[in-house]
Motif scaffolding. Structure first.
Motif: not given
Length: 258
Positions: A68-71, A221-224
């Motif tokens: 659910d998020r980008l590391p 930043a990192g949002s999907i």
């Protein structure tokens, strides 16, 4: 990126909920026998809720892992566009090109078979493809049994692979719903379930500014980011453009995670 941060979260124990179910129902029986029916009934209802609520929570990990998020995303976000291909797809692609943005299109299998040239054009322009079921049974997806669920996901996988020459690695459930029978199929097909961290509810009747007001606070930043194309309200292009403009203003880039 460390192994703990890998994006590909294939279910390793798709039936891990079964012992919890057995234990909870044993607790119901014991409560009914030892404390009487009011306690037994209350515990039975609570145990049923425990297993039903995660079905309708898009980012719940109860039945299957979810991304659910980008590391370690830097200045990147992941744009995901559901429900295509549609008559709007060429305009969506042109819009993304103008903003030098990349997105993953979560496609419905039977719609892809009806418009294979659009699927190939998505790939040709450098975007990604994901599995979003074969027929998008929105009203009943949550209650599909193991055979029907397998058919929905596997048929879409076959359809998309036959068009692009490569099976997708990403999967998104219809309306984000995930019941106990999703994880075994994902494990068999080596698919990673993708959720979201920014959503504006643009798949239903809406005003673009209202949708953007819901979505933009989660745009970082990192949002999907969950977006749609081809909705009946006809405002998806305005919404996508609003998101792309906001990304530019915030110094963020729409990039593919892989």
């Amino acid at each position: 990126m460390t192994p703990a941060e890998t994006l590909h979260r294939i279910p390793s124990r798709p039936w891990r909920w079964v012992p919890w179910l057995a234990g909870s129902q044993l607790g119901v029986v014991l409560a009914w026998l030892l404390a009487g029916w009011p306690w037994g009934l209350a515990l039975m209802l609570a145990s049923h809720a425990l297993f039903l609520v995660p079905v309708f929570r898009p980012n719940s990990r109860f039945y299957a892992p979810v991304l659910d998020r980008l590391p370690a995303a830097g200045k990147s976000v992941w744009l995901t566009i559901d429900d295509g291909p549609s008559a709007e797809t060429p305009q969506v692609l042109d819009l993304l090109d103008r903003h030098q943005a990349r997105a993953t299109f979560f496609l419905v299998g039977d719609r892809a078979l009806a418009r294979p040239e659009l699927v190939r054009e998505i790939v040709r322009r450098g975007h990604g493809i994901g599995n979003h079921s074969h027929s998008h049974p929105q009203a009943r997806f949550w209650r599909l049994g193991p055979v029907a669920m397998s058919e929905e996901i596997e048929s879409a996988q076959r359809a998309l692979a036959s068009i692009t020459g490569q099976p997708p690695r990403w999967y998104r459930s219809v309306v984000g719903m995930t019941n106990p029978f999703v994880a075994p199929v994902l494990r068999r097909l080596q698919l990673t379930r993708v959720g979201w961290s920014a959503r504006g509810y643009d798949g239903v009747a809406c005003e673009p500014q209202v949708v953007l007001a819901r979505l933009l606070p989660g745009l970082k930043a990192g949002s999907i980011v969950l977006l749609h194309e081809g909705a009946a309200h006809g405002r998806n292009l305005e919404i996508i453009e609003g998101v792309l403009q906001a990304l530019q203003q915030r110094g963020l880039q729409a990039r593919l995670p892989d």
